[in-house]
Scaffold this active site. Structure first.
Site, PDB file in Angstrom:
ATOM      1  N   CYS A 439     -17.622  80.876 -72.180  1.00 17.04           N
ATOM      2  CA  CYS A 439     -17.447  80.947 -70.740  1.00 17.04           C
ATOM      3  C   CYS A 439     -16.084  80.432 -70.285  1.00 17.04           C
ATOM      4  O   CYS A 439     -15.504  80.961 -69.347  1.00 17.04           O
ATOM      5  CB  CYS A 439     -18.556  80.196 -70.027  1.00 17.04           C
ATOM      6  SG  CYS A 439     -18.734  78.497 -70.573  1.00 17.04           S
ATOM      7  N   HIS A 483     -21.024  74.827 -68.429  1.00 17.16           N
ATOM      8  CA  HIS A 483     -20.585  76.170 -68.071  1.00 17.16           C
ATOM      9  C   HIS A 483     -19.282  76.080 -67.287  1.00 17.16           C
ATOM     10  O   HIS A 483     -18.933  75.007 -66.768  1.00 17.16           O
ATOM     11  CB  HIS A 483     -21.674  76.851 -67.231  1.00 17.16           C
ATOM     12  CG  HIS A 483     -21.456  78.312 -67.023  1.00 17.16           C
ATOM     13  ND1 HIS A 483     -21.221  79.178 -68.066  1.00 17.16           N
ATOM     14  CD2 HIS A 483     -21.459  79.084 -65.895  1.00 17.16           C
ATOM     15  CE1 HIS A 483     -21.079  80.400 -67.589  1.00 17.16           C
ATOM     16  NE2 HIS A 483     -21.216  80.367 -66.256  1.00 17.16           N
ATOM     17  N   ASP A 498     -18.642  84.665 -61.344  1.00 19.89           N
ATOM     18  CA  ASP A 498     -18.889  84.198 -62.710  1.00 19.89           C
ATOM     19  C   ASP A 498     -18.634  85.326 -63.694  1.00 19.89           C
ATOM     20  O   ASP A 498     -19.488  86.184 -63.920  1.00 19.89           O
ATOM     21  CB  ASP A 498     -20.338  83.704 -62.851  1.00 19.89           C
ATOM     22  CG  ASP A 498     -20.546  82.985 -64.179  1.00 19.89           C
ATOM     23  OD1 ASP A 498     -19.648  83.053 -65.047  1.00 19.89           O
ATOM     24  OD2 ASP A 498     -21.608  82.360 -64.353  1.00 19.89           O
TER      25      ASP A 498
END
Lengths: 694, 329
Positions: A439, A483, A498
């Site tokens: 991520c 994250h 995202d």
């Protein structure tokens, strides 16, 4: 050294009586019990060495007992001093420094062993007991789990028993057998528990440390204030708990569970870092549809607190009703909507928090936007060029964002915990060569592209998702849920984007283990399919959560909550002191009563004998001052021959009880008292005696 | 009202408080049961060490915010507090009574005996201590009184009081010392030290001169009579006792067992000081007893008629022991 001084010192040392072998063995047992809970938190050599020293002393003792006529094994004191210095140097070498919490604990751990080697007198024994007591606290520096608490209990019991054994006067014949000593210690510990509970609840806690900041938070895991490629994927390998959350209502769905942490705005071409002056931000107004919850945060050594996007209140310490004002609370909201505590989180804290589940909030002022456009002058040329190209094709900001996400989705990007290493121009290499990333790679690359295209953007780190524990209904957020995502200014508002979701939607919707390929090193408890192990673990976690909330998390705020429930003004120290005093007195009374302290009355045998004498006196036959029980009984038998047997039974059992040798067998004393009681029972009252005599 | 008068009640209260807390005066009666008002408890040396340790543990827990550190610290505090109750309980309810005090000659030791009973609980390692006497440590078993014997040095003639007795114990953990004072009016008589190398006994009433006590006893044996309590042991016919024939006392005639002796203060040479006179008379009382001769004793302010047995001797020695120098002419 002058001989006189030396003699004097030796005499002073030996003025305390020497320890018996039994006492030394008890001390050894105590040290082992005190060392064992600490051992797992120490370097292996320290743990083994400390225990070895204690074992050595016990082995020497055994040797001495095997050869009673040989002189006892003695290790000269000066070698022990050298030993201690060597141990200090070794600890320093192992930790890199000596004057700090952890090396001090390690040194103390070894020192008790060294001290034990030269322990000979009862006074040395007292000192060792004190040192061992202190060792009981030190394991909690590293772990305050229920298991750590249990591990200390045997040591507490043995400590009581050792004190008891040490207290027997020297040369006293009856040394206690271990079960007996342990039973007595157990009684003491149990009787002390009300006092312990009272103090635990009422002893005033403080909010801030007394000296310095307990800085050595050790290798605590958690989000840091920078993010380079690999930072978060490394964190995701840990299944340590970051925090646990109790929601007032059912938890929101996973897709909405973005736990906002450090917001990273500065990029140097490799790594992202915090903006130095965070400023103060505006809270999102609270309205219907918001969620309120309570976070129990594990210590991570950094000041950030976590809240669901977007925070609608400042965190309130659990149990504090007053709404915290912007300056007064223990935390504040930075301009980038990040909650920051005023001191680093070094212990478990609990706070109540409210959030509105939104993915956008209005931009505070236009000036701020420029900060979020900065990119290093050099580096990542291909990305910059690609972004400008896309900018030219898409006029609207929204279309541009959508286009990049679509591009991520369309190209062959792989979401993986083990991306290849990238050194020069990492964003270029990731976007156009390797296309394998976690991520942090996606968020970083996305923000760089946005900035290159002229859209203000930044990286937000935190946690996403979490697991609901069916036992207890609370949410467990682990380090593996760490994250990173992006925020961009679109249409005058900060909008959450995202990019990971575009590549691996299941990461957001389900969790890490679903998003990565089989065979990736996902930590055990982040897997959803671990079967019964998972169940056991969840049950254990539920217990741990309660423990964290109510025992470990019992801090100043919880204490104030309790005082408020008891209607005690939190600042009225005298009320608390009076309450504690009254409860302690009640405890003393109850404990003495339970411990068989109905001792104000006379001894039973005395009372029975007094009763018999009183009856005879009222019947007209008082006892002469010089008359012993047997002679008195004989005189009474002459006056009342029909009760001669009762008289002699009374006199003989009383004489045996009062003048006889100590009871040889257990129960003998009780049997004699029973005989006496029966005989007194048989004896008629004074009036009847008078009548029969006449 | 004078200043002295206004201070009197205060001084009285002060001395009462002193007596209440320290038992300076022998105000206790025949037997004393130790109750809470008499029992004091303070930490022992080990107790202070432990308390200091607890404080350090507490500060550590406070600084590092260790909830479990508090828990362990307070569990230990609870243990120490429970130990306090047990220390109290070990002493409370003990009944102590004075039994007897022995007599001795100056330079010897007076033995005081006391008995202590613990009632229905075993009392552990009770230490009994008085002034300079060697402390006595014993357990008191259930239902059986223990006799404590305390010996005090007696350097001077007169009465030697036992003084304040301290009962103490550090059981069960050695963290607390519980103690209690009892002060009985118990005192032993210290006779004057017999003068070493005292001159021989003076002439008896019948004009005998005693050259040396004990001389010629065997030759002048005249017969046996029934033993009476108080007869000197050296006169007992031990052979008869050993045979089981009963208790008899040997009687002597002649020089050894002459007529009554007058032991007179006034007859001693002038120039002797009071204590020397008392020492010499003491030596003579012993010599007369040894020689089995009746004697009379006359000292300023007291007279003892002729007599001869153990009580007589004791009365004589007590007179000498308690002689007050102000009565000396």
């Amino acid at each position: 050294m002058r001989p006189a001084a030396r003699r004097g010192r030796r005499r002073a040392r030996t003025s305390s009586p020497p320890l018996s072998a039994t006492q030394i063995r008890w001390l050894g047992a105590l040290l082992v019990c005190a060392q064992l809970p600490q051992a797992p938190h120490l370097p292996l050599w320290v743990a083994a060495f400390g225990l070895l020293l204690v074992g050595l002393r016990l082995a020497l003792l055994r040797r001495d007992r095997a050869r009673p006529d040989a002189p006892p094994a003695r290790i000269p004191s000066w070698t022990l001093v050298l030993f201690a210095i060597a141990a200090a140097l070794a600890v320093r070498a192992s930790y890199g420094y000596l004057l700090g919490r952890d090396p001090s604990v390690a040194f103390l751990y070894i020192l008790v062993g060294i001290k034990f080697l030269e322990t000979r007198t009862v006074r040395d024994g007292s000192l060792l007991v004190a040192l061992a007591s202190f060792l009981l606290v030190t394991p909690f520096f590293t772990s305050q789990s229920p298991l750590s608490a249990l591990a200390v209990l045997p040591a507490l019991l043995v400590l009581g028993a050792t004190l008891d054994v040490l207290a027997r006067p020297p040369g006293h014949a009856s040394e206690r057998r271990p079960p007996q000593a342990l039973a007595r210690a157990g009684a003491l510990v149990l009787q002390g528990i009300p006092i312990a509970a009272l103090l635990f609840v009422l002893f005033p806690r403080i909010g801030a440390p007394l000296w310095g900041v307990p800085g050595e938070t050790g290798a605590q895991t958690g989000l840091s204030d920078t993010m380079a490629p690999g930072t978060i994927s490394e964190l995701s390998l840990s299944d340590a708990v970051a925090f646990r959350v109790d929601f007032d209502a059912p938890p929101p769905p996973p897709v909405q569970r973005y736990w906002r942490g450090p917001v990273l705005s500065r990029f140097d071409g490799q790594a992202w870092s915090l903006m130095p002056r965070p400023g103060t931000g505006n809270l999102t107004p609270w309205s219907a549809g918001g969620v309120s919850y309570e976070v129990t945060l594990e210590p991570h050594g950094k000041p950030w607190l976590f809240a669901l996007d977007l925070p609608a209140s400042l965190p309130r310490p659990a149990g504090d009703d007053a709404p915290a004002s912007a300056d007064a609370g223990f935390a504040f909201l930075a301009r980038d909507q990040q909650l920051i505590a005023r001191t680093p989180v070094t212990q478990v804290i609990r706070y109540a928090q409210r959030s509105m589940l939104r993915d956008a909030y209005p931009q505070a002022d236009a000036e701020e936007a420029r900060e979020y456009l900065r990119l290093p002058l050099r580096g990542n040329p291909r990305t910059t060029e690609f972004a400008r190209e896309l900018r030219a094709r898409h006029a609207g900001d929204r279309e541009l964002v959508g286009a990049i996400l679509a591009w991520f989705r369309a190209e062959a990007f792989v979401y993986t915990l083990t991306p290849p290493l990238l050194d020069r121009d990492p964003v270029d290499a990731f976007l156009f060569d390797t296309r394998r990333g976690f991520c942090e790679h996606y968020a970083s690359a996305f923000v760089v592209m946005m900035r290159a295209a002229g859209i203000p953007a930044r990286v937000v780190t935190g946690y996403q998702g979490g697991e609901v524990n069916p036992r207890g209904g609370y949410l467990i957020v682990r380090q593996s849920d760490a994250h990173a995502w992006a925020e961009v200014i679109v249409d005058g508002a900060w909008q959450r984007v995202d990019p990971t979701g575009a590549v691996a939607p299941s990461r957001i919707e389900i969790g890490l283990s679903q998003a990565v390929a089989a065979g990736e090193p996902v930590p055990l408890f982040a897997r959803l399919d671990a079967g019964w192990i998972k169940n056991v673990q969840l049950a254990f976690d539920a217990l741990n959560h309660e423990w964290r909330r109510n025992v470990v998390g019992f801090n100043r705020d919880r204490q104030r909550e309790l005082w408020r429930d008891l209607s005690i003004d939190r600042y009225a120290g005298w009320q608390i002191a009076a309450l504690a005093g009254a409860l302690a007195l009640a405890w003393a009374g109850v404990t003495l009563a339970l411990a068989g302290f109905a001792q104000a009355r006379r001894e039973r045998a005395q009372a029975l004998w007094g009763e018999a004498c009183l009856r005879l006196e009222r019947a007209g036959l008082p006892r002469m001052p010089h008359e012993g029980p047997i002679a008195y009984a004989a005189r009474a038998s002459r006056r009342w021959p029909q009760f001669a047997i009762a008289f002699s039974a009374i006199a003989e059992s009383y004489a045996a009880l009062h003048y006889g040798p100590p009871p040889a067998r257990p129960g003998e004393h009780e049997a004699l008292v029973a005989t006496l009681a029966r005989a007194v029972d048989v004896l008629p009252g004074a009036a009847q005696l008078r009548a029969t005599a006449a | 009202m004078t200043a002295a008068a206004s201070h009197a009640p205060l001084a009285g209260a002060w001395s009462r408080a002193r007596q209440r807390f320290f038992r300076h005066a022998p105000g206790d009666d025949q037997s004393v049961v130790l109750r809470h008002s008499r029992i004091y408890i303070l930490p022992s040396r080990r107790g202070w060490t432990m308390i200091a340790t607890i404080v350090v543990m507490l500060l550590t827990s406070l600084n590092y915010g260790l909830s479990l550190g508090f828990a362990v610290t307070f569990a230990l505090t609870g243990l120490v507090a429970a130990a306090l109750l047990h220390a109290f309980r070990n002493l409370a309810g003990i009944e102590i009574r004075p039994l007897a005090a022995s007599e001795t000659f100056a330079g010897g030791r007076v033995a005081f005996t006391l008995s202590a009973s613990g009632g229905e609980r075993m009392r552990e390692a009770i230490e009994v201590r008085a002034a300079d006497a060697a402390p006595f440590v014993a357990d008191i078993p259930v239902g059986a009184p223990v006799t404590f014997r305390l010996e005090r040095d007696a350097p001077m003639r007169g009465r030697l009081a036992l003084g304040r007795v301290t009962l103490s114990s550090t059981q069960p953990t050695g963290l607390w010392r519980a103690w209690s004072y009892v002060h009985f009016p118990l005192s032993g008589i210290v006779y004057p030290q017999p003068e070493p190398g005292a001159p021989p006994l003076p002439r008896g009433l019948h004009g005998h001169d005693i050259s040396a006590p004990g001389q010629g006893e065997e030759s002048d044996f005249s017969g046996l009579r029934d033993y009476q309590s108080g007869d000197p042991p050296q006169r007992v016919a031990w052979k008869a006792v050993a045979r089981g024939a009963g208790w008899y006392t040997k009687e002597f005639d002649g020089a050894g067992g002459g007529g009554p002796l007058p032991l007179e203060w006034a007859a001693l040479p002038r120039g002797l000081d009071v204590e020397t006179r008392l020492s010499r008379l003491t030596a003579w009382v012993l010599a007369a007893e040894h020689a089995a001769r009746p004697f009379a004793l006359r000292i300023p302010g007291a007279t003892l008629p002729v007599g001869q047995d153990r009580d007589h001797r004791r009365t004589a020695l007590t007179m000498l022991a308690l002689f007050s120098p102000e009565r000396a002419p």
